[in-house]
Motif scaffolding. Sequence first.
Motif: not given
Length: 399
Positions: A392, A336, A338-339, A341
């Motif tokens: 992240p 993602r 943001h990091g 998953e």
Amino acid sequence: MTALANPLADAFWATSLRRWNAVCWGLFGAMAIGLVTTTPAGGSKYQAIALLGCVVLCYAVLDRFPGNPVVRPRVYLSVLVLALGGLAYLGSSYAALFMVTLPHYWMFGRTPRASMGFLGLATGATLAGSLVRQGWSAEFFGETLMSTLIVVAVGVLIGLWAHSVVAQSSERARLIEELERTQAQLSEAHQRQGAADERERIARDIHDTLAQGFASIIVLAEAAQAGIDHDPATSAQQLRSIESTARENLAEARELVGSAGQPGPGQVAAGSVARTLRRTLDRFAEDTGLAVDADLADLECDQQTRIALLRCTQESLANVRKHAHASMVGVVLVRRPHGVELEITDDGTGFRVGESTGFGLDGMRKRLAELGGRLTVTSSVGDGTRILAMIPVVSEVEA
């Protein structure tokens, strides 16, 4: 100004006394020789020598047997005051004795108040003896009174300055000692916290590796024993899985002992985390017979992230094996903005998240938190479980 009744001040005064003792004995000897050689024979000469002898004797006792640090110094100062008054009355070397012993008021008085008190008594006794001998004469006012007051004023200023220096030095030393003590306490607390963190990390690694492996061995051994008569082929496969799991546990144990708990190349290979998770999922499906639906993006990430994702996967699969009674497990690994998953779901019996007291979920949360990530657990009784781990990643390259 407060009393310097503390170990630092006592050490200062002891050092000062040792340095001044040699000087005092020499001066006392010179005064005795002066009295014997320069004072005319007569009663006043012997009286002056007797008074000086009393002072020297008290000083010798004080130097040789310190005893009580409050009583004996004050006895000496009292004798000194009386001797100065007597010598001033006799007119024999009282001024020399006054100047020689001037530092003693500050050394033995211990506090500015006591020092000033004894110095005032000595000044009064000296002036009183001189006044009785000289009367209200021009000599008394022009020489004795003025010279005595000048000497006393200089002595007071020097004494107060010395006390101020000692007080400041003692305060600095106290602050330094307190700072060192605080630093030692902080260091000890840091060491205790470090030891506690290390114990927790080792316990978490043992739980995530060895304990899970042993649990798997027990389940496989029970299944192999139950089916050894009617399904020997499956039991043989389960025995091979037991052997493989035991070997992996042995390798994990050696890694924990030999390299501070960091997984070795055999457990978490460098490179794609998807390949590492795929091997774990294949072993799980083989051991349990459950259907595993995996959608794993081929991501490159750092070692610590790979370890965290692997441990979360192992713990989640262990919970499915032990508690969920599921028929299917879904695993999704995706990148993602943001990091990274990792989502693990099952269609099992579920549980109440708020009532969970196990070590596994808490260990996963702490492991992810150390990397700046978080763990989200969604479940309800009869409705399966969803585990979502997010980490992240700063420098992440998708293959």
